[in-house]
Each structure stands twice: as C-alpha cells, then as structure tokens.
Motif scaffolding. Structure first.
Motif, mmCIF file in Angstrom:
data_model
loop_
_atom_site.group_PDB
_atom_site.id
_atom_site.type_symbol
_atom_site.label_atom_id
_atom_site.label_comp_id
_atom_site.label_asym_id
_atom_site.label_seq_id
_atom_site.Cartn_x
_atom_site.Cartn_y
_atom_site.Cartn_z
ATOM 1 N N THR A 270 28.714 71.614 -9.919
ATOM 2 C CA THR A 270 28.395 70.882 -11.150
ATOM 3 C C THR A 270 29.198 69.813 -11.216
ATOM 4 O O THR A 270 30.204 69.590 -10.458
ATOM 5 C CB THR A 270 28.460 72.085 -12.052
ATOM 6 O OG1 THR A 270 29.882 72.176 -12.521
ATOM 7 C CG2 THR A 270 27.662 73.218 -12.240
ATOM 8 N N ASP A 271 28.556 68.772 -12.030
ATOM 9 C CA ASP A 271 29.576 67.759 -12.281
ATOM 10 C C ASP A 271 30.891 68.088 -12.863
ATOM 11 O O ASP A 271 31.735 67.532 -12.745
ATOM 12 C CB ASP A 271 28.627 66.559 -13.203
ATOM 13 C CG ASP A 271 29.327 65.437 -13.519
ATOM 14 O OD1 ASP A 271 29.394 64.627 -12.647
ATOM 15 O OD2 ASP A 271 29.711 65.106 -14.466
ATOM 16 N N ASN A 272 30.766 68.833 -13.840
ATOM 17 C CA ASN A 272 32.025 69.258 -14.370
ATOM 18 C C ASN A 272 33.091 69.965 -13.547
ATOM 19 O O ASN A 272 34.228 69.418 -13.693
ATOM 20 C CB ASN A 272 31.575 70.393 -15.672
ATOM 21 C CG ASN A 272 33.031 70.737 -16.431
ATOM 22 O OD1 ASN A 272 33.669 69.865 -16.969
ATOM 23 N ND2 ASN A 272 33.250 72.253 -16.361
ATOM 24 N N HIS A 273 32.679 70.588 -12.644
ATOM 25 C CA HIS A 273 33.692 71.374 -11.719
ATOM 26 C C HIS A 273 34.109 70.182 -10.589
ATOM 27 O O HIS A 273 35.487 70.314 -10.493
ATOM 28 C CB HIS A 273 32.743 72.406 -10.902
ATOM 29 C CG HIS A 273 32.472 73.641 -11.701
ATOM 30 N ND1 HIS A 273 31.800 74.661 -11.188
ATOM 31 C CD2 HIS A 273 32.844 73.903 -12.954
ATOM 32 C CE1 HIS A 273 31.872 75.669 -12.217
ATOM 33 N NE2 HIS A 273 32.304 75.382 -13.343
ATOM 34 N N ILE A 274 33.176 69.327 -10.263
ATOM 35 C CA ILE A 274 33.519 68.345 -9.357
ATOM 36 C C ILE A 274 34.679 67.353 -10.010
ATOM 37 O O ILE A 274 35.623 67.074 -9.496
ATOM 38 C CB ILE A 274 32.500 67.313 -8.962
ATOM 39 C CG1 ILE A 274 31.464 68.403 -8.028
ATOM 40 C CG2 ILE A 274 32.968 66.365 -8.276
ATOM 41 C CD1 ILE A 274 30.172 67.598 -7.721
ATOM 42 N N ARG A 275 34.472 67.100 -11.312
ATOM 43 C CA ARG A 275 35.405 66.187 -12.146
ATOM 44 C C ARG A 275 36.875 67.163 -12.174
ATOM 45 O O ARG A 275 37.895 66.283 -12.085
ATOM 46 C CB ARG A 275 34.857 65.755 -13.314
ATOM 47 C CG ARG A 275 33.679 64.797 -13.168
ATOM 48 C CD ARG A 275 33.105 64.454 -14.682
ATOM 49 N NE ARG A 275 32.094 63.592 -14.447
ATOM 50 C CZ ARG A 275 31.808 62.267 -14.156
ATOM 51 N NH1 ARG A 275 33.076 61.452 -13.933
ATOM 52 N NH2 ARG A 275 30.966 61.621 -13.810
ATOM 53 N N LYS A 276 36.741 68.350 -12.509
ATOM 54 C CA LYS A 276 37.934 69.022 -12.638
ATOM 55 C C LYS A 276 38.952 68.963 -11.372
ATOM 56 O O LYS A 276 40.099 68.810 -11.439
ATOM 57 C CB LYS A 276 37.786 70.232 -13.072
ATOM 58 C CG LYS A 276 37.276 70.638 -14.568
ATOM 59 C CD LYS A 276 37.056 72.014 -14.857
ATOM 60 C CE LYS A 276 36.734 72.070 -16.316
ATOM 61 N NZ LYS A 276 37.815 71.599 -16.989
ATOM 62 N N VAL A 277 38.308 69.318 -10.193
ATOM 63 C CA VAL A 277 38.835 69.261 -8.935
ATOM 64 C C VAL A 277 39.190 67.517 -8.698
ATOM 65 O O VAL A 277 40.421 67.355 -8.185
ATOM 66 C CB VAL A 277 37.908 69.683 -7.783
ATOM 67 C CG1 VAL A 277 38.673 69.588 -6.243
ATOM 68 C CG2 VAL A 277 37.403 71.211 -8.103
ATOM 69 N N ALA A 278 38.365 66.713 -8.951
ATOM 70 C CA ALA A 278 38.950 65.454 -8.697
ATOM 71 C C ALA A 278 39.960 64.832 -9.478
ATOM 72 O O ALA A 278 41.008 64.109 -8.857
ATOM 73 C CB ALA A 278 37.680 64.527 -8.675
ATOM 74 N N ASN A 279 40.184 65.499 -10.701
ATOM 75 C CA ASN A 279 41.191 65.201 -11.642
ATOM 76 C C ASN A 279 42.390 65.666 -10.822
ATOM 77 O O ASN A 279 43.647 64.971 -10.910
ATOM 78 C CB ASN A 279 40.885 65.960 -12.934
ATOM 79 C CG ASN A 279 41.984 65.406 -13.841
ATOM 80 O OD1 ASN A 279 41.962 64.194 -14.408
ATOM 81 N ND2 ASN A 279 42.805 66.621 -14.474
ATOM 82 N N VAL A 280 42.396 66.879 -10.335
ATOM 83 C CA VAL A 280 43.817 67.222 -9.451
ATOM 84 C C VAL A 280 44.263 66.414 -8.203
ATOM 85 O O VAL A 280 45.221 66.203 -8.153
ATOM 86 C CB VAL A 280 43.422 68.821 -9.365
ATOM 87 C CG1 VAL A 280 44.453 69.351 -8.275
ATOM 88 C CG2 VAL A 280 43.311 69.699 -10.438
ATOM 89 N N ILE A 281 43.233 66.031 -7.695
ATOM 90 C CA ILE A 281 43.703 65.178 -6.617
ATOM 91 C C ILE A 281 44.013 63.890 -7.021
ATOM 92 O O ILE A 281 44.963 63.392 -6.666
ATOM 93 C CB ILE A 281 42.203 64.641 -5.749
ATOM 94 C CG1 ILE A 281 41.657 66.164 -4.836
ATOM 95 C CG2 ILE A 281 42.147 63.784 -4.852
ATOM 96 C CD1 ILE A 281 40.284 66.029 -4.559
ATOM 97 N N ARG A 282 43.465 63.193 -8.045
ATOM 98 C CA ARG A 282 44.189 62.013 -8.575
ATOM 99 C C ARG A 282 45.728 62.198 -9.135
ATOM 100 O O ARG A 282 46.272 61.445 -9.178
ATOM 101 C CB ARG A 282 43.241 61.407 -9.616
ATOM 102 C CG ARG A 282 41.926 60.872 -9.071
ATOM 103 C CD ARG A 282 41.002 59.866 -10.078
ATOM 104 N NE ARG A 282 39.955 59.355 -9.469
ATOM 105 C CZ ARG A 282 39.174 58.659 -10.154
ATOM 106 N NH1 ARG A 282 39.334 58.362 -11.490
ATOM 107 N NH2 ARG A 282 38.170 57.908 -9.776
ATOM 108 N N LYS A 283 45.623 63.224 -9.768
ATOM 109 C CA LYS A 283 47.008 63.819 -10.299
ATOM 110 C C LYS A 283 48.024 63.685 -9.322
ATOM 111 O O LYS A 283 49.208 63.004 -9.481
ATOM 112 C CB LYS A 283 47.102 65.164 -11.384
ATOM 113 C CG LYS A 283 48.332 65.289 -11.826
ATOM 114 C CD LYS A 283 48.130 66.544 -12.618
ATOM 115 C CE LYS A 283 49.488 66.971 -13.249
ATOM 116 N NZ LYS A 283 49.443 68.407 -13.944
#
Length: 237
Positions: free
Chosen positions: A83-96
């Motif tokens: 889902t878009d929400n799950h992808i964004r949460k994982v992407a947030n960790v990568i960017r962090k």
C-alpha cells in the motif's frame, strides 16, 4: 543523521535478518560498519512468545551483533500489503538513515510476509530517491547504492556469498537469543523453527562455504550485476 549508515537491513519479523545474515552483520560490525536493523512488524501473530518477549529478544540479538540501532515500524503481522502508506513508512526509514546498502528477504520464500517485505522495500528503495516523493518526516531524498536479498527459509543459488567462518558461533549465539522461537516454551507449540531449524541454517551456510572453499558463508542475491574490482583474483571483499 547527516552522514548516513553503511547498512540498513529489513525484516518482516524480528529474527528474519539474523537467520539470513547475522554472520555477515557481525563481521561488518567488527570492521566498524554502522548497521541499522528495521523490523516491519512486532510478530504479534507468532505461535510462541509475545510482543514483549520478542522485543527483548530482538534487542539482545542486536546488541550481540553490534548493531548501531534497531527500529520497528509496527506494521501488522500478516498484513504487509503493498500500500502507499506502507511504502512511505519504509521510504521514511531509508531517508532517515541514508544507508549505502540495503538488505531485505529473498522474494521467493514460503512465508508470504517475507516476500511482501522485499516488495515493500523494493518499492521504497526506488521511491526514497525521488525528489518530489513525500514522506512523513520530510527527510530529503536518498538513493542507496544497492538492494540485496538474503535467504530465510529454503535454499536458492546465491549470486554472491560472504565468508562468515569466524562468525558462525556468534550467529548461533544471536539465534539462540530468540529462545521463544527456536525452542518450545512452556505452554507453547512445535513449529518449523523448533524442529532443528538452527541446525538447518548452519548446514546451509556450511554448504555455501564449501562452494567457495571456506567453512561457512552466507548467500545473497542481487537484482543487478555486481562490479568487481580487485575481488576477481581472490583478494577478498
């Protein structure tokens, strides 16, 4: 964290990363590499143990490995849908954390959560590098160098292996930290993990090692060709 970490390893559940690559992580940690482990769920549907015990086991395992930090995204166990929400949460960790290299489970695994974990990470790996892609904490875009897959269940022909001969005992120690998973606790039930699972993982690592002339190795897969410089003639990684 301006500089970023060396390695960001994702798993669907605490113990996934350790099964697949604890020896390599311990080796890299000893070399001074900065490592983050990110568990997507709290494994709340596990047949044995509970969320609290898994948290304690995960922390102990990360400490033994020498990980810089371990985080959990609290996504639903058996609910790792793309889902878009799950992808964004994982992407947030990568960017962090801005890792150089990312690891996730092999996409073809008997447990659907493991394959879905890879697919979520694969989507986030790409999206995290898009400048206009928005994440929760507004971290700037980041493009990791590579995304590799480690094995949990089963056996697949690896694209490359890492010699963990000097770290196989530590890998076993790390796995034994998950007492609720690899042994049948009081009131618990037998599962595939309690039926000689650690021995089978160790045997797989021994077989991979034999293929390259060392005692133990962990196998990995890559979605793109690997560039070899000095390694072609056996100087090592």
């Amino acid at each position: 964290m301006k500089q970023g970490v060396d390695i960001l390893a994702f798993g669907a559940h605490a113990d996934d990363v350790e099964i697949g690559m604890a020896g390599s992580l311990a080796k890299w940690a000893e070399e001074g590499k900065k490592i983050i482990i990110c568990d997507l769920t709290e494994a709340e549907l596990s047949s044995n143990g509970n969320v609290e015990s898994r948290r304690k086991e995960a922390k102990t395992a990360a400490d033994i490995l020498g990980a810089f930090d371990r985080v959990n995204l609290h996504l639903p166990d058996r609910g790792l849908f793309i889902t878009d929400n799950h992808i964004r949460k994982v992407a947030n960790v990568i960017r962090k954390y801005k890792p150089k290299v990312i690891f996730a489970p092999y996409h073809n695994d008997r447990h659907p959560d493991h394959g879905n974990c890879f697919r979520l990470v694969e989507e986030a790996f790409f999206s995290a590098g898009i400048r206009k892609y928005e994440v929760e904490d507004n971290f700037p875009p980041h493009k990791a160098l590579s995304l590799f897959q480690y094995m949990i269940n089963g056996f697949s022909q690896p694209h490359f292996v890492i010699d963990i001969t000097d770290f196989i005992d530590k890998k076993v120690e790390v796995l034994l930290a998950y007492n609720s998973q690899f042994f049948v606790p009081e009131g618990g039930v037998p599962t595939p993990l309690t039926e000689g699972y650690i021995e089978s993982v160790k045997a797989r690592d021994k077989l991979f090692g034999k293929e390259v002339g060392v005692f133990y190795a962990e196998g990995f897969l890559s979605s793109k060709p690997l560039l070899l410089n000095k390694n072609l003639f056996g100087e090592g990684l």
